[in-house]
Motif scaffolding. Structure first.
Motif, PDB file in Angstrom:
ATOM      1  N   LEU A  68      24.699 -66.753  43.472  1.00  7.15           N
ATOM      2  CA  LEU A  68      25.734 -66.732  44.415  1.00  7.15           C
ATOM      3  C   LEU A  68      27.366 -66.247  43.896  1.00  7.15           C
ATOM      4  CD1 LEU A  68      26.455 -66.314  47.525  1.00  7.15           C
ATOM      5  CD2 LEU A  68      26.514 -68.493  48.007  1.00  7.15           C
ATOM      6  N   ARG A  69      27.973 -67.559  42.983  1.00  6.75           N
ATOM      7  CA  ARG A  69      28.691 -67.362  42.578  1.00  6.75           C
ATOM      8  C   ARG A  69      29.081 -66.337  41.362  1.00  6.75           C
ATOM      9  NH1 ARG A  69      32.377 -69.601  44.684  1.00  6.75           N
ATOM     10  NH2 ARG A  69      33.853 -70.101  43.983  1.00  6.75           N
ATOM     11  N   ARG A  70      28.255 -66.049  41.361  1.00  7.68           N
ATOM     12  CA  ARG A  70      28.403 -64.755  39.973  1.00  7.68           C
ATOM     13  C   ARG A  70      28.624 -63.679  40.859  1.00  7.68           C
ATOM     14  NH1 ARG A  70      25.452 -60.945  37.055  1.00  7.68           N
ATOM     15  NH2 ARG A  70      26.621 -60.070  35.227  1.00  7.68           N
ATOM     16  N   ARG A  71      28.171 -63.715  42.016  1.00  4.00           N
ATOM     17  CA  ARG A  71      28.373 -62.311  43.484  1.00  4.00           C
ATOM     18  C   ARG A  71      29.685 -62.727  44.079  1.00  4.00           C
ATOM     19  NH1 ARG A  71      24.656 -61.491  47.886  1.00  4.00           N
ATOM     20  NH2 ARG A  71      23.010 -60.267  46.840  1.00  4.00           N
ATOM     21  N   GLU A  84      36.019 -60.355  36.457  1.00  6.20           N
ATOM     22  CA  GLU A  84      35.534 -61.419  36.552  1.00  6.20           C
ATOM     23  C   GLU A  84      36.088 -62.510  36.176  1.00  6.20           C
ATOM     24  OE1 GLU A  84      31.762 -60.560  34.440  1.00  6.20           O
ATOM     25  OE2 GLU A  84      32.761 -59.929  32.467  1.00  6.20           O
ATOM     26  N   ASP A  85      36.972 -62.548  36.265  1.00  3.22           N
ATOM     27  CA  ASP A  85      38.178 -63.583  35.672  1.00  3.22           C
ATOM     28  C   ASP A  85      37.816 -65.825  36.468  1.00  3.22           C
ATOM     29  OD1 ASP A  85      38.961 -61.552  34.216  1.00  3.22           O
ATOM     30  OD2 ASP A  85      41.638 -62.045  34.816  1.00  3.22           O
ATOM     31  N   GLY A  86      37.398 -64.858  37.385  1.00  2.92           N
ATOM     32  CA  GLY A  86      37.053 -66.124  38.058  1.00  2.92           C
ATOM     33  C   GLY A  86      35.636 -66.628  37.546  1.00  2.92           C
ATOM     34  N   TRP A  87      34.727 -65.449  37.602  1.00  5.16           N
ATOM     35  CA  TRP A  87      33.345 -65.948  37.327  1.00  5.16           C
ATOM     36  C   TRP A  87      33.627 -66.511  35.706  1.00  5.16           C
ATOM     37  CZ3 TRP A  87      28.845 -67.791  37.638  1.00  5.16           C
ATOM     38  CH2 TRP A  87      27.864 -67.552  36.898  1.00  5.16           C
ATOM     39  N   LEU A  88      33.847 -66.011  34.708  1.00 10.97           N
ATOM     40  CA  LEU A  88      33.740 -66.582  33.654  1.00 10.97           C
ATOM     41  C   LEU A  88      34.616 -68.471  33.811  1.00 10.97           C
ATOM     42  CD1 LEU A  88      35.151 -64.321  31.389  1.00 10.97           C
ATOM     43  CD2 LEU A  88      33.251 -64.511  32.336  1.00 10.97           C
ATOM     44  N   ARG A  89      35.488 -68.316  34.975  1.00 15.15           N
ATOM     45  CA  ARG A  89      36.026 -69.849  34.782  1.00 15.15           C
ATOM     46  C   ARG A  89      35.146 -70.905  35.504  1.00 15.15           C
ATOM     47  NH1 ARG A  89      41.192 -67.196  36.533  1.00 15.15           N
ATOM     48  NH2 ARG A  89      40.785 -67.277  38.611  1.00 15.15           N
ATOM     49  N   ARG A 125      22.079 -64.939  31.950  1.00 16.41           N
ATOM     50  CA  ARG A 125      21.455 -65.088  31.386  1.00 16.41           C
ATOM     51  C   ARG A 125      20.805 -65.202  33.068  1.00 16.41           C
ATOM     52  NH1 ARG A 125      21.046 -65.041  26.096  1.00 16.41           N
ATOM     53  NH2 ARG A 125      20.221 -67.109  26.166  1.00 16.41           N
ATOM     54  N   VAL A 126      20.532 -67.005  33.577  1.00 20.84           N
ATOM     55  CA  VAL A 126      19.947 -67.184  34.033  1.00 20.84           C
ATOM     56  C   VAL A 126      21.020 -66.823  35.798  1.00 20.84           C
ATOM     57  CG1 VAL A 126      19.360 -69.415  35.459  1.00 20.84           C
ATOM     58  CG2 VAL A 126      18.881 -69.338  33.877  1.00 20.84           C
ATOM     59  N   ALA A 127      21.874 -66.666  35.916  1.00 21.64           N
ATOM     60  CA  ALA A 127      22.770 -66.081  37.186  1.00 21.64           C
ATOM     61  C   ALA A 127      22.635 -64.439  37.408  1.00 21.64           C
ATOM     62  CB  ALA A 127      24.201 -66.725  36.541  1.00 21.64           C
ATOM     63  N   SER A 128      22.907 -64.144  36.775  1.00 23.64           N
ATOM     64  CA  SER A 128      22.388 -62.447  36.354  1.00 23.64           C
ATOM     65  C   SER A 128      20.842 -61.743  37.196  1.00 23.64           C
ATOM     66  CB  SER A 128      22.865 -61.835  35.227  1.00 23.64           C
ATOM     67  OG  SER A 128      22.350 -62.136  34.260  1.00 23.64           O
ATOM     68  N   GLY A 129      19.955 -62.935  36.037  1.00 20.16           N
ATOM     69  CA  GLY A 129      18.839 -62.806  36.368  1.00 20.16           C
ATOM     70  C   GLY A 129      18.063 -63.106  38.045  1.00 20.16           C
ATOM     71  N   TYR A 130      18.916 -64.116  38.947  1.00 19.35           N
ATOM     72  CA  TYR A 130      18.749 -65.020  40.443  1.00 19.35           C
ATOM     73  C   TYR A 130      18.578 -63.677  40.728  1.00 19.35           C
ATOM     74  CZ  TYR A 130      17.735 -67.576  43.425  1.00 19.35           C
ATOM     75  OH  TYR A 130      16.989 -68.224  44.744  1.00 19.35           O
ATOM     76  N   ALA A 131      17.256 -63.427  41.559  1.00 22.31           N
ATOM     77  CA  ALA A 131      17.529 -62.524  43.005  1.00 22.31           C
ATOM     78  C   ALA A 131      17.728 -62.942  43.806  1.00 22.31           C
ATOM     79  CB  ALA A 131      16.083 -61.174  43.047  1.00 22.31           C
ATOM     80  N   LEU A 132      18.812 -61.988  44.255  1.00 22.88           N
ATOM     81  CA  LEU A 132      19.882 -62.497  45.708  1.00 22.88           C
ATOM     82  C   LEU A 132      19.199 -61.804  45.918  1.00 22.88           C
ATOM     83  CD1 LEU A 132      23.451 -63.634  44.159  1.00 22.88           C
ATOM     84  CD2 LEU A 132      21.478 -65.698  45.188  1.00 22.88           C
ATOM     85  N   PRO A 133      19.320 -61.865  47.816  1.00 18.20           N
ATOM     86  CA  PRO A 133      19.224 -61.282  49.082  1.00 18.20           C
ATOM     87  C   PRO A 133      20.387 -59.936  48.837  1.00 18.20           C
ATOM     88  CG  PRO A 133      19.646 -62.995  49.985  1.00 18.20           C
ATOM     89  CD  PRO A 133      19.554 -63.242  48.479  1.00 18.20           C
ATOM     90  N   ASP A 134      20.241 -58.766  49.217  1.00 23.34           N
ATOM     91  CA  ASP A 134      21.387 -57.772  48.697  1.00 23.34           C
ATOM     92  C   ASP A 134      22.514 -58.043  49.864  1.00 23.34           C
ATOM     93  OD1 ASP A 134      19.060 -56.391  47.421  1.00 23.34           O
ATOM     94  OD2 ASP A 134      19.102 -55.330  48.995  1.00 23.34           O
ATOM     95  N   LEU A 237      37.264 -69.872  50.420  1.00 25.53           N
ATOM     96  CA  LEU A 237      36.517 -69.658  50.742  1.00 25.53           C
ATOM     97  C   LEU A 237      36.211 -67.721  49.970  1.00 25.53           C
ATOM     98  CD1 LEU A 237      35.647 -71.537  54.175  1.00 25.53           C
ATOM     99  CD2 LEU A 237      35.321 -72.484  51.770  1.00 25.53           C
ATOM    100  N   HIS A 238      34.433 -67.672  49.977  1.00 28.51           N
ATOM    101  CA  HIS A 238      34.118 -66.544  49.945  1.00 28.51           C
ATOM    102  C   HIS A 238      33.101 -66.048  51.303  1.00 28.51           C
ATOM    103  CE1 HIS A 238      31.631 -62.772  49.362  1.00 28.51           C
ATOM    104  NE2 HIS A 238      32.425 -62.685  48.031  1.00 28.51           N
ATOM    105  N   HIS A 239      33.254 -64.666  51.979  1.00 25.48           N
ATOM    106  CA  HIS A 239      32.732 -64.518  53.549  1.00 25.48           C
ATOM    107  C   HIS A 239      31.248 -65.349  53.366  1.00 25.48           C
ATOM    108  CE1 HIS A 239      33.109 -60.313  51.429  1.00 25.48           C
ATOM    109  NE2 HIS A 239      31.461 -60.793  51.491  1.00 25.48           N
ATOM    110  N   ASP A 240      30.930 -65.251  51.891  1.00 24.94           N
ATOM    111  CA  ASP A 240      29.301 -65.496  52.507  1.00 24.94           C
ATOM    112  C   ASP A 240      29.252 -66.892  52.417  1.00 24.94           C
ATOM    113  OD1 ASP A 240      28.039 -63.025  51.446  1.00 24.94           O
ATOM    114  OD2 ASP A 240      27.869 -63.655  49.552  1.00 24.94           O
ATOM    115  N   ASP A 241      30.640 -67.778  52.619  1.00 23.94           N
ATOM    116  CA  ASP A 241      30.617 -68.844  52.611  1.00 23.94           C
ATOM    117  C   ASP A 241      30.853 -69.720  54.413  1.00 23.94           C
ATOM    118  OD1 ASP A 241      30.523 -70.471  50.206  1.00 23.94           O
ATOM    119  OD2 ASP A 241      32.461 -69.826  50.139  1.00 23.94           O
ATOM    120  N   LEU A 242      30.705 -68.447  55.122  1.00 25.71           N
ATOM    121  CA  LEU A 242      30.920 -69.250  56.753  1.00 25.71           C
ATOM    122  C   LEU A 242      29.596 -68.941  57.034  1.00 25.71           C
ATOM    123  CD1 LEU A 242      33.223 -65.884  56.920  1.00 25.71           C
ATOM    124  CD2 LEU A 242      33.886 -68.054  56.507  1.00 25.71           C
TER     125      LEU A 242
END
Length: 260
Positions: A68-71, A84-89, A125-134, A237-242
């Motif tokens: 989710l954080r990667r998205r 993807e600067d935020g994701w790398l941090r 690899r773990v983050a990118s390989g996890y299937a999130l809902p669309d 917050l990201h809107h997903d957090d709401l």
């Protein structure tokens, strides 16, 4: 044996004790000593694999959150470039705060610096390989995005309403739940949100008598914004957090946390 590696130390004492036993018990003791030395060497050769397996297990415990954080922290800018600067941090932070203490406790302290990149790669690899809902497409228009955020808060049980396009004093959405008033500024951006938004919503919380303040965005936040938010208590917050946002009372004061 000061300064020797654990493997060398184990081999040394196995040979010393095994040799002494060999003088007393002969060939069987020497054969057992040889088998023990071989087991120690095989265990040493298997160490890199065990290290990688440990890092994967740790990352997989948090796979849903990492995905989710990667998205949330990767987005396309106005030119079609993936930012993807935020994701790398976030990824480096996860390795430093969650993985390193555990691998050090398991005896892999010598791997921390030379294999930091490898740990980040495993987390990726773990983050990118996890299937999130669309992901749901968010409105492109700023006012529509404010309504969208209010709707997400409503689904989480908040009594939420947009304040309107003018005269909002830095507040786009007002939401109340369990006696807590939340003041929200919404930013539908193609780049990370800066600290100006944090300043504005902190002031808006005073104007609207808010208990808590938050900036909601689709595009992450700059380091300066995160630093100022930590000082002012503004939620970023990201809107997903709401959809999981809930009021929480603690130590006699009202606060709001993102429930994930």
């Amino acid at each position: 044996m000061s300064g020797r590696s654990p493997t060398v130390t184990r081999l040394f004492w196995t040979l010393v004790l095994g040799g002494a036993a060999g003088f007393r018990y002969g060939a069987p003791a020497l054969a057992a000593t040889g088998a023990a030395c071989l087991a120690i060497l095989l265990h040493r050769l298997d160490r890199p694999r065990r290290f990688r397996s440990l890092v994967r297990r740790i990352a997989r415990r948090h796979a849903a959150t990492l995905a989710l954080r990667r998205r949330q922290e990767r987005f396309l800018d106005a030119y079609g470039n993936t930012i993807e600067d935020g994701w790398l941090r976030e990824r480096a932070y996860f390795v430093e705060r969650t993985i390193l203490p555990l691998v050090e406790a398991r005896g892999f302290s010598d791997y921390v610096d030379p294999r930091f990149d490898q740990m980040e790669a495993i987390v990726e690899r773990v983050a990118s390989g996890y299937a999130l809902p669309d992901a749901i497409d968010t409105p492109e228009d700023g006012v529509a995005y404010e309504r969208y955020c209010a709707e997400l808060l409503g689904e989480a049980g908040w009594d939420a309403r947009p304040t309107g396009a003018s005269g909002d004093q830095g507040c786009d959405v007002i939401a109340e739940k369990a006696g807590v008033r939340l003041v929200v500024q919404c930013k539908r951006y193609a780049r990370p949100v800066g600290n100006a938004a944090v300043q504005e919503v902190a002031a808006a919380a005073l104007h609207w008598s808010g208990d808590m303040a938050a900036v909601v965005s689709n595009a992450g936040f700059t380091p300066a914004a995160r630093k100022l938010a930590g000082t002012t208590g503004v939620l970023l917050l990201h809107h997903d957090d709401l959809s999981g946002l809930a009021p929480v009372r603690r130590a006699g004061r009202r606060m709001v946390t993102a429930g994930r």
